[in-house]
Design a protein around this motif. Structure first.
Motif, PDB file in Angstrom:
ATOM      1  N   LEU A 211      46.251  15.045  15.708  1.00  0.00           N
ATOM      2  CA  LEU A 211      46.031  16.490  15.563  1.00  0.00           C
ATOM      3  C   LEU A 211      44.703  16.759  14.856  1.00  0.00           C
ATOM      4  CD1 LEU A 211      49.586  17.738  14.591  1.00  0.00           C
ATOM      5  CD2 LEU A 211      48.454  17.855  16.783  1.00  0.00           C
ATOM      6  N   TYR A 240      44.105  19.897  23.941  1.00  0.00           N
ATOM      7  CA  TYR A 240      44.361  20.298  22.563  1.00  0.00           C
ATOM      8  C   TYR A 240      43.060  20.486  21.802  1.00  0.00           C
ATOM      9  CZ  TYR A 240      45.281  19.750  17.615  1.00  0.00           C
ATOM     10  OH  TYR A 240      45.284  19.923  16.264  1.00  0.00           O
ATOM     11  N   LEU A 244      41.813  24.039  20.201  1.00  0.00           N
ATOM     12  CA  LEU A 244      41.581  24.167  18.759  1.00  0.00           C
ATOM     13  C   LEU A 244      40.152  24.627  18.483  1.00  0.00           C
ATOM     14  CD1 LEU A 244      42.814  23.642  15.933  1.00  0.00           C
ATOM     15  CD2 LEU A 244      41.704  21.422  16.002  1.00  0.00           C
ATOM     16  N   LEU A 247      39.788  28.215  19.246  1.00  0.00           N
ATOM     17  CA  LEU A 247      40.446  29.025  18.210  1.00  0.00           C
ATOM     18  C   LEU A 247      39.542  29.171  16.989  1.00  0.00           C
ATOM     19  CD1 LEU A 247      43.139  30.379  17.300  1.00  0.00           C
ATOM     20  CD2 LEU A 247      43.688  28.220  16.195  1.00  0.00           C
TER      21      LEU A 247
ATOM     22  N   LEU B 289      45.790  30.915  19.568  1.00  0.00           N
ATOM     23  CA  LEU B 289      46.581  30.158  18.592  1.00  0.00           C
ATOM     24  C   LEU B 289      47.808  29.558  19.266  1.00  0.00           C
ATOM     25  CD1 LEU B 289      47.063  29.382  15.598  1.00  0.00           C
ATOM     26  CD2 LEU B 289      48.472  31.414  15.440  1.00  0.00           C
ATOM     27  N   LEU B 290      48.506  30.392  20.055  1.00  0.00           N
ATOM     28  CA  LEU B 290      49.703  29.909  20.740  1.00  0.00           C
ATOM     29  C   LEU B 290      49.351  28.763  21.677  1.00  0.00           C
ATOM     30  CD1 LEU B 290      51.689  33.155  21.549  1.00  0.00           C
ATOM     31  CD2 LEU B 290      52.214  31.375  19.898  1.00  0.00           C
ATOM     32  N   THR B 292      46.883  26.696  21.399  1.00  0.00           N
ATOM     33  CA  THR B 292      46.592  25.497  20.608  1.00  0.00           C
ATOM     34  C   THR B 292      47.885  24.829  20.149  1.00  0.00           C
ATOM     35  OG1 THR B 292      44.670  26.682  19.804  1.00  0.00           O
ATOM     36  CG2 THR B 292      45.209  24.626  18.697  1.00  0.00           C
ATOM     37  N   VAL B 293      48.805  25.663  19.679  1.00  0.00           N
ATOM     38  CA  VAL B 293      50.080  25.111  19.205  1.00  0.00           C
ATOM     39  C   VAL B 293      50.816  24.436  20.356  1.00  0.00           C
ATOM     40  CG1 VAL B 293      52.342  25.722  18.306  1.00  0.00           C
ATOM     41  CG2 VAL B 293      50.310  26.742  17.315  1.00  0.00           C
ATOM     42  N   PHE B 294      50.739  25.070  21.523  1.00  0.00           N
ATOM     43  CA  PHE B 294      51.374  24.503  22.710  1.00  0.00           C
ATOM     44  C   PHE B 294      50.792  23.125  23.029  1.00  0.00           C
ATOM     45  CE2 PHE B 294      51.125  24.094  27.397  1.00  0.00           C
ATOM     46  CZ  PHE B 294      52.469  23.910  27.648  1.00  0.00           C
ATOM     47  N   ALA B 296      49.258  21.160  20.985  1.00  0.00           N
ATOM     48  CA  ALA B 296      49.645  20.222  19.926  1.00  0.00           C
ATOM     49  C   ALA B 296      51.063  19.721  20.167  1.00  0.00           C
ATOM     50  CB  ALA B 296      49.540  20.898  18.571  1.00  0.00           C
ATOM     51  N   ALA B 297      51.933  20.640  20.603  1.00  0.00           N
ATOM     52  CA  ALA B 297      53.321  20.260  20.863  1.00  0.00           C
ATOM     53  C   ALA B 297      53.377  19.235  21.992  1.00  0.00           C
ATOM     54  CB  ALA B 297      54.144  21.493  21.223  1.00  0.00           C
TER      55      ALA B 297
END
Lengths: 267, 539
Positions: A211, A240, A244, A247, B289-290, B292-294, B296-297
């Protein structure tokens, strides 16, 4: 998104200014030292030696990573880090250190972080050239994998730019952020597998470590120089990383434009 | 004549926070304000091209704030400022970097104004000439006297071709000769039609330069008009104030300052509503943000995306699989390469065989050693699904030999004796006779012990280096004998292993079974292991 657009437009409109300022920065940086520009290479050389000695010889007992000598493996991670670390820390402080100067004139404040990144780049490219030499000298031929070097350089620059825009804005409003960032970078240096190899770790920890966006960059450079893989092989991770980065860039651009007029008030 | 600078109802409010944390709260909650001070209040004026404006006022009247507002260094809190042109601010040491030398400061400032290098080089001699500070040009600015700083600052600013020059007290530290030179330059600018704001406490200077004079008094515009009249009034005020006794002076100042910070408190209570842009930006931030979180998940969930890519080569198949959901995808896989049920015991016959979590042999979990017992439940495309003692997963079928794959081999130890090292083969029957003894007996009867000890698996061993033999014992029972330095590439052995070898792992390990022993030949290590435990018995 309009903020991001304006931010990028401002960068491209001022590229000439950016490069002239960077050239000036580089020229004046080591002027007051006797050894001058030599320090740009002496400092990392000493660090590389110490890390290689402590981690390579001391801890690993000279064992190679796979069939790559540890020294080469270490260099592939350490050299990008020598660029990432100072660029991030100084880029985040760039607006603060120059705000007194630039506020007395009309100057596009948003290009200050980019100027720092560019002036650190010169050193980085020389080191990359040396690294390529060392890699070939050790009988490792990355061959066609070197083609993805521009891709990882792009990743590196976009990420650094996004992060420094955000961090430079925050560190003006909250000065503590700069200190926080400095200690975070010191931590991340050890949390990113630069000096050690993560493969022996349980898979879960490994994924959590991933991460950390620096992991992507460092391993990208390793894959490129050691010819170990393509960036599209791990699409999830690539996805990812870019999400990021976007963002950070977005939040950075919004905050920057929201506060730039008031920067001088915060000091 | 064109209007160059126009202020309408400009107010500049400074928030006076007692602590750092209050400042932060003020940023996050715009309503949070402890105490405010209006440096400039409702200031309106127009200045035309080519005018020189003198600005007077006692300390704290807002002169410096005005110069900062004019130079667009600080934004106004409310009101509008219209400036047609490039303003250039000269204050004492304004915008000079103390660590750099004078010449570097010139270069840096010019660069920051966006000049080309050639232009900078052309200007440098002119600026040095004008500043006239001699050898100090190469010294760091921090060592300059205030006069030198002012000279350098003024020299740089006037040579960068400003439209609007704001001189904030800069000339008051220069000597008479420099002052004369500046006045000459300022008059040059006036003739070129440039606008100049001249801020000074020296009434004499103001009077000689200005066309009009602005008198600021505690943040407000008290007088703005022809130089003569305003200066007269200002002088009158100064005289009046100086004639007051100290207490009255104090009272007067306190009263004015209180008014300055109080009356504006209510002024600034305008609530700021979040605009459309803010909401949009927030929404976009949440979406990214969502995302990115997705991502990461996905990263943490064993990389299903890449797995999809690798198992399904054909795009069409992948599309249908996605359309019909995961169940169908599983079926599609089965059609392609159906899993065969095996349900049979077997054992690992590779030196080290890796167990993987998924069918595409990704994410290795553990390695099994040679000879380890496993239960094979099914086969898919050359991949076995196995259950081992402590683990289960996918293994390449080449690494496993099933029970049915073992045939009683016709090889005897005598056949194999060709590869034994000379020292051992001379009396191999004698050595093998020891295979039925216990540890103590071996110790007693066998001569030439060179080493003994315990292995990681808590086996004890006795090494007879002269005979290239090591005996291993488990709890005093002899389990196996390892002979090293065997001549594994002996020609006779080649025919044996081609015809009779039961199990092979890429030509490294050969396994034979006789009635009594299990024999493993490791070509890499050049060893032969003769063991009491036979794999076929284990199953």
């Amino acid at each position: 998104m309009t903020h991001v657009y304006h931010l990028l437009k401002e960068q491209f409109a001022n590229t000439g200014l950016m490069f002239r300022m960077s050239a000036y920065d580089i020229k004046s940086l080591y002027q007051m030292h006797y050894l001058g520009a030599l320090w740009q290479f002496l400092t990392p050389a000493v660090q590389i030696f110490v890390y290689w000695f402590v981690f390579g010889i001391g801890i690993r007992g000279g064992a190679p990573v796979g069939d790559i000598p540890f020294f080469v493996w270490l260099l592939c991670g350490l050299i990008p880090w020598f660029f990432i670390g100072p660029s991030l820390v100084q880029g985040s402080n760039s607006i603060y250190t120059k705000i007194n100067l630039v506020s007395k004139m009309k100057f596009p404040v948003s290009i200050l972080p980019a100027i720092t990144i560019i002036s650190k780049s010169a050193n980085f490219y020389i080191m990359l050239a040396i690294l390529t030499g060392i890699v070939y000298f050790n009988g490792i031929n990355p061959g066609i994998f070197l083609l993805q070097l521009p891709y990882y350089l792009l990743c590196l620059y976009v990420f650094l730019f996004a992060f420094t825009i955000l961090a430079s804005t925050i560190s003006i409003i909250i000065r503590d952020f700069q200190l926080f960032l400095q200690s975070m970078m010191r931590l991340l240096f050890f949390l990113t597998p630069i000096l050690w190899e993560p493969s022996r770790m349980p898979e879960v920890y490994h994924q959590i470590l991933k991460l950390n966006p620096f992991y992507y960059l460092i391993f990208g450079f390793r894959d490129t120089f050691l010819g170990q893989g393509w960036f599209y092989e791990d699409l999830t991770y690539t996805l990812y990383f870019w999400a990021l980065t976007l963002l950070i860039l977005f939040i950075g651009a919004v905050l920057h434009f929201k506060f730039r007029k008031k920067f001088i008030d915060f000091l | 004549m064109k209007t160059k600078v126009s202020f309408s109802n400009v107010t500049k409010v400074y928030n006076l926070y007692k602590r750092k944390s209050d400042k932060l709260l003020g940023i996050i909650f715009p309503g949070y304000k402890e105490k405010q001070f209006n440096a400039i209040y409702e200031l309106s004026f127009d200045v035309r091209e080519g005018e020189t404006i003198g600005v007077v006022g006692i300390n704290g009247s807002g002169k410096s704030t005005l110069s900062n507002l004019l130079a667009q260094v600080v934004p106004p809190t409310s009101g509008d400022i219209n400036i047609n042109g490039e303003p250039s601010l000269i204050a004492i040491s304004a915008g000079l970097n103390g660590h750099l030398s004078g010449i570097e400061n010139i270069r840096l400032k010019c660069l920051m104004l966006g000049m080309e290098n050639s232009e900078v080089e052309r200007l440098i001699p002119q600026i040095i000439e004008f500043a006239d500070i001699g050898d100090f040009m190469d010294q760091p600015v921090k060592n300059y006297s205030s006069g030198m700083k002012a000279r350098l600052g003024f020299a740089i600013s006037v040579h960068t071709n400003p439209d609007i020059l704001i001189v904030d007290e800069a000339l008051s530290v220069g000597d008479q000769t420099f002052y004369e030179r500046c006045i000459k330059k300022i008059n040059e600018f006036k003739q070129e039609g440039k606008t100049i704001f001249f801020i000074s406490h020296s009434i004499g200077q103001i009077q000689s330069i200005s066309d009009r004079v602005m008198w600021l008094h505690f943040g407000q515009l008290k007088e703005f008009g022809p130089a003569e009249t305003v200066i007269k009034k200002y002088q009158g005020f100064i005289d009046w104030f100086n004639n007051l006794d100290t207490k009255a002076q104090k009272n007067y100042k306190a009263k004015e300052l209180k008014a300055q910070s109080h009356e504006r408190m209510n002024q600034n209570e305008k609530k700021r509503k979040p605009g459309k842009g803010d909401i949009l930006a927030g929404l976009q931030a949440v979406v990214i943000l969502l995302f990115t979180v997705f991502a990461a998940a996905l990263l943490l969930m064993d990389q299903p995306v890449s797995a999809l890519w690798e198992t399904d080569d054909e795009e069409t198949r992948e599309e249908t699989a996605e359309e019909n959901g995961l169940e169908n995808e599983g079926e599609a896989d089965e059609e392609e390469s159906p899993a065969v049920e095996i349900e049979e015991a077997g054992f690992i016959t590779a030196e080290d065989a890796a167990i993987y979590e998924s069918e595409d042999l990704a994410s290795e979990t553990e390695e099994l050693e040679f000879g380890e017992l496993v239960f094979v439940s099914e086969e898919t495309d050359g991949i076995y699904y196995i259950e081992a003692e402590e683990n289960e997963g996918y293994v390449e079928s080449a690494h496993v030999t099933l029970e049915s794959g073992i045939n009683e081999s016709a090889v005897s130890i005598e056949d194999l004796s060709v590869i034994f090292p000379d020292v051992f083969s001379a009396s191999w029957q004698y050595h093998l006779a020891h295979m039925n003894l216990e540890e103590e007996d071996v110790r007693d009867t066998y001569e030439g012990l060179t080493d003994e000890g315990e292995t990681d698996d808590q086996e004890t061993y006795l090494e007879y280096g002269y005979d290239e033999a090591v005996f291993y014992f488990d709890d005093e029972e002899l389990t196996r004998l390892v002979i090293s330095n065997v001549n594994a590439d002996e020609e006779d052995f080649e025919s044996i292993r081609e015809d009779q070898a039961v199990l092979a792992d890429e030509g490294v390990i050969y396994y034979f079974e006789t009635d009594d022993y299990g024999i493993t030949v490791n070509m890499d290590d050049e060893t032969v292991e003769i063991s009491h435990s036979r794999l076929s018995e284990l199953l």
